[in-house]
Motif scaffolding. Structure first.
Motif, PDB file in Angstrom:
ATOM      1  N   TYR A 142       0.810  -1.220   0.000  1.00 21.18           N
ATOM      2  CA  TYR A 142       0.000   0.000   0.000  1.00 21.18           C
ATOM      3  C   TYR A 142       0.847   1.275   0.000  1.00 21.18           C
ATOM      4  O   TYR A 142       0.295   2.373  -0.058  1.00 21.18           O
ATOM      5  CB  TYR A 142      -0.929   0.036   1.219  1.00 21.18           C
ATOM      6  N   ALA A 143       2.131   1.170   0.078  1.00 19.97           N
ATOM      7  CA  ALA A 143       2.981   2.357   0.176  1.00 19.97           C
ATOM      8  C   ALA A 143       2.889   3.215  -1.086  1.00 19.97           C
ATOM      9  O   ALA A 143       2.755   4.448  -1.004  1.00 19.97           O
ATOM     10  CB  ALA A 143       4.428   1.945   0.435  1.00 19.97           C
ATOM     11  N   LEU A 144       2.952   2.572  -2.259  1.00 15.74           N
ATOM     12  CA  LEU A 144       2.900   3.341  -3.511  1.00 15.74           C
ATOM     13  C   LEU A 144       1.555   4.042  -3.673  1.00 15.74           C
ATOM     14  O   LEU A 144       1.505   5.213  -4.094  1.00 15.74           O
ATOM     15  CB  LEU A 144       3.149   2.407  -4.694  1.00 15.74           C
ATOM     16  N   THR A 145       0.456   3.388  -3.346  1.00 16.55           N
ATOM     17  CA  THR A 145      -0.873   4.007  -3.476  1.00 16.55           C
ATOM     18  C   THR A 145      -1.012   5.214  -2.567  1.00 16.55           C
ATOM     19  O   THR A 145      -1.499   6.285  -2.983  1.00 16.55           O
ATOM     20  CB  THR A 145      -1.962   2.982  -3.162  1.00 16.55           C
ATOM     21  N   ILE A 146      -0.580   5.054  -1.320  1.00  9.10           N
ATOM     22  CA  ILE A 146      -0.665   6.167  -0.377  1.00  9.10           C
ATOM     23  C   ILE A 146       0.225   7.315  -0.832  1.00  9.10           C
ATOM     24  O   ILE A 146      -0.145   8.505  -0.720  1.00  9.10           O
ATOM     25  CB  ILE A 146      -0.294   5.696   1.038  1.00  9.10           C
ATOM     26  N   GLY A 147       1.402   7.005  -1.359  1.00  6.76           N
ATOM     27  CA  GLY A 147       2.291   8.061  -1.848  1.00  6.76           C
ATOM     28  C   GLY A 147       1.697   8.836  -3.008  1.00  6.76           C
ATOM     29  O   GLY A 147       1.827  10.063  -3.080  1.00  6.76           O
ATOM     30  N   LEU A 148       1.022   8.148  -3.936  1.00  3.22           N
ATOM     31  CA  LEU A 148       0.378   8.845  -5.052  1.00  3.22           C
ATOM     32  C   LEU A 148      -0.761   9.748  -4.576  1.00  3.22           C
ATOM     33  O   LEU A 148      -0.945  10.866  -5.090  1.00  3.22           O
ATOM     34  CB  LEU A 148      -0.141   7.822  -6.064  1.00  3.22           C
ATOM     35  N   ILE A 149      -1.536   9.276  -3.603  1.00  2.02           N
ATOM     36  CA  ILE A 149      -2.629  10.104  -3.070  1.00  2.02           C
ATOM     37  C   ILE A 149      -2.069  11.346  -2.380  1.00  2.02           C
ATOM     38  O   ILE A 149      -2.581  12.465  -2.546  1.00  2.02           O
ATOM     39  CB  ILE A 149      -3.497   9.278  -2.104  1.00  2.02           C
ATOM     40  N   GLU A 150      -1.009  11.174  -1.617  1.00  2.08           N
ATOM     41  CA  GLU A 150      -0.402  12.324  -0.949  1.00  2.08           C
ATOM     42  C   GLU A 150       0.164  13.318  -1.972  1.00  2.08           C
ATOM     43  O   GLU A 150       0.037  14.542  -1.781  1.00  2.08           O
ATOM     44  CB  GLU A 150       0.710  11.845  -0.019  1.00  2.08           C
ATOM     45  N   LEU A 151       0.761  12.817  -3.034  1.00  2.00           N
ATOM     46  CA  LEU A 151       1.307  13.704  -4.060  1.00  2.00           C
ATOM     47  C   LEU A 151       0.207  14.487  -4.762  1.00  2.00           C
ATOM     48  O   LEU A 151       0.359  15.698  -5.032  1.00  2.00           O
ATOM     49  CB  LEU A 151       2.102  12.891  -5.074  1.00  2.00           C
ATOM     50  N   ALA A 152      -0.923  13.857  -5.041  1.00  2.00           N
ATOM     51  CA  ALA A 152      -2.040  14.552  -5.687  1.00  2.00           C
ATOM     52  C   ALA A 152      -2.617  15.633  -4.772  1.00  2.00           C
ATOM     53  O   ALA A 152      -2.903  16.755  -5.221  1.00  2.00           O
ATOM     54  CB  ALA A 152      -3.126  13.545  -6.078  1.00  2.00           C
TER      55      ALA A 152
END
Length: 225
Positions: A142-152
């Motif tokens: 889940y790290a990559l998904t959470i990182g993309l949401i934070e970046l958006a």
């Protein structure tokens, strides 16, 4: 520091409250003397740049009238007479510029912290990101998904048109992080409330750099006399 001096004078009965200062003008009122053969008289119109009695105001170098500037207030039906309005406006401009740059610095610091401490490790697949999420009870992957949401959310926060939306979405992420820390029974002030500290810092930067937000949530509310 420029100081604006105010003096309260009676408001003429034939003045109406306009939407803008430059629209101040007497309400036409016809007075009859009562006798036959007398023509009705209309009061002289007040023009911007003159006092309530029609006297022409002297203008300074900045082009703003110096002396008596009348603004009619509906609350107490009085005229607020301001001396040297040019100095007051220059002081307000300096304060707005200071708040704007302070807000930009705070916004930049918040963005750099989020990129370096949370977003970059997740997007780059660093082991520390997966290990931290595993300690908090998150399953692997889940790290990559959470990182993309934070970046958006961070991108929306940095764009002026969508800054408020980005701040709301980022605050929801910080609230989820706080709930995760509570579930993991982490220390209160150093772990659980850390998301609250970040949220206050983020909203403070946005409040300082966005005049619309300052109008919606003013630091000091003016009370009508």
């Amino acid at each position: 520091m420029a100081v604006a001096i105010h003096r309260i004078a009676p408001c003429p009965a034939n003045f109406v409250v306009p939407r803008r200062k430059e629209e101040i003008s007497p309400m036409p009122r016809v007075r009859h003397n009562g006798g036959p053969g007398h023509e009705p008289r209309e009061p002289a119109r007040w023009r911007p740049g003159t006092g309530p009695d029609g006297a022409q105001a002297r203008r300074g170098r900045s082009g703003f009238p110096v002396g008596r500037i009348a603004t009619c207030r509906k609350a107490d039906a009085t005229f607020v007479v301001q001396a040297n309005p040019g100095q007051s406006m220059r002081g307000t401009a300096v304060n707005n510029s200071t708040m704007l740059w302070t807000g930009r610095v705070m916004t930049g610091l918040f963005a750099l912290f989020m990129l370096g401490a949370s977003i970059a490790p997740k997007l780059l697949g660093m082991p520390v990101a997966e290990e931290t999420l595993a300690q908090l009870g998150w399953p692997a992957g889940y790290a990559l998904t959470i990182g993309l949401i934070e970046l958006a959310c961070l991108a929306l926060y940095l764009i002026p048109r969508t800054s408020v939306l980005g701040a709301v979405l980022m605050m929801s992420l910080l609230g989820g992080a706080m709930a995760t820390q509570v579930r993991a029974e982490s220390p209160l002030f150093s772990h659980i409330l850390f998301s609250a500290y970040l949220g206050l810092f983020m909203w403070g930067g946005l409040w300082l750099r966005d005049p619309r937000l300052r109008q919606l949530f003013p630091a000091i509310r003016e009370t009508a006399r």
